[in-house]
Write a protein that holds these residues in place. Sequence first.
Motif, PDB file in Angstrom:
ATOM      1  N   LYS A 241       6.982   2.531   5.223  1.00  0.00           N
ATOM      2  CA  LYS A 241       7.332   2.714   3.930  1.00  0.00           C
ATOM      3  C   LYS A 241       6.195   3.291   3.210  1.00  0.00           C
ATOM      4  O   LYS A 241       6.220   3.580   2.054  1.00  0.00           O
ATOM      5  CB  LYS A 241       7.347   1.194   3.199  1.00  0.00           C
TER       6      LYS A 241
ATOM      7  N   SER B 217       7.095   6.783   1.441  1.00  0.00           N
ATOM      8  CA  SER B 217       8.169   6.804   0.092  1.00  0.00           C
ATOM      9  C   SER B 217       7.256   6.170  -1.007  1.00  0.00           C
ATOM     10  O   SER B 217       7.446   6.410  -2.118  1.00  0.00           O
ATOM     11  CB  SER B 217       9.230   6.089   0.572  1.00  0.00           C
ATOM     12  N   GLU B 218       6.519   5.082  -0.648  1.00  0.00           N
ATOM     13  CA  GLU B 218       5.891   4.494  -1.608  1.00  0.00           C
ATOM     14  C   GLU B 218       4.556   5.037  -2.219  1.00  0.00           C
ATOM     15  O   GLU B 218       4.292   5.287  -3.292  1.00  0.00           O
ATOM     16  CB  GLU B 218       5.224   3.045  -1.075  1.00  0.00           C
TER      17      GLU B 218
END
Length: 392
Positions: free
Chosen positions: A328, A331-332
């Motif tokens: 993740k 995207s984070e």
Amino acid sequence: MTGRIAVLKFGGTCLESPASRRLAGDRIIAARTAGWSVVAVVSAMGRAGAPYATDTLLEMVRAECPGAASRELATAFVCGELLSAAVVAAHLRARGVPATCLNGRQAGILTTPGSKGEACMAGAEVAEVRAQSLLDMVRRAEVPVVAGSQGCTAQGDVTTLGRGGSDTSAAVLGVALDARLIAIYTDTPGIMTADPRLVPEARTIPRLGYQACERLAALGARVIHPKAVRIAGCRPDIPLYVRGLGGADRGTLVGGTGWPCLAERGRPLGLAVAQGRLRWCARGNLYEWTPDGGGEIFVAGGGAAQISEGGRAAARLSIVHEGQAPPKAWSEYGGALPGRGVHPLAYCQAGDVYSVWVPGDQAQAATTALHALLPVPGPSPAGPETGHVTPS
């Protein structure tokens, strides 16, 4: 008998004034009082612009003699550390502590010849440490004060260990002397989640592994030299600390024994920032990154329309994790930037590092945005391995 040996290294900002040099002496004396045999390693006093800083001395030689040979440059390079060693040793003797200043050769550090020309500043490699003279001094309850970042060849020629080489001196001496502790004293409380000059809210990381520490150092967090971390990592039984000179903070423990909790794997630790130049290579979607300190890498991703083939000033922001970065992360981290008016130029995620390149004038906003995503570090590790060699 030689007691427990602690190698204490003091950076240039820790030695830039009489008051800070006295505080360094306090640390050495406190360690001796606590039962440690101390070997001190010192950098040149202050940073560029200070009269005895390495960059100041080199600039003087280059300004007057643009064609100076590598031998003269190497000699100028080591002068600042020699003066530091002399002053610190004199301070200690004035306070009743037997101390002797040593250059790299006298400390037994033998190196390869190193590179030629101005590339000699890249530094030689340590080939051998003949530590008997240091051990003899320690047995006599003396404090060797070693000028960092230098050694000599088998033929006796002066060599340098390169920028940040005093950290390397401390690490190789710690390993050669079978020290029980290596402590790097600097102008921050320890290794921090970001450069506190860029992020005032930056926090001390109480503990991290050798790989994560080396990554942060290599990517722009200039608290400790990555080569010193790699050398220290060869002896994980010798605790390595990075500490502030004057504060009560325990600092950062690097390495140590045991495995990190599985729940902590992939945890983001800190943010390193480096300035440089990013150039579109016009070969698919590839970019050439040249950091200001030298070296080149290629990265993929980003928007080619924002970069001409001639390149542009940029900053690389890298979040280092303890273990593999989670999926993740892409995207984070990337999603946090547009809302701050930051337009990434390129990005890369590999192993434990997520990196994003942004225009140079957006570096501060990007640094603030990414640092806000880092978790608050946990408490300092408890128990004897926190090693308060010099109690506050």
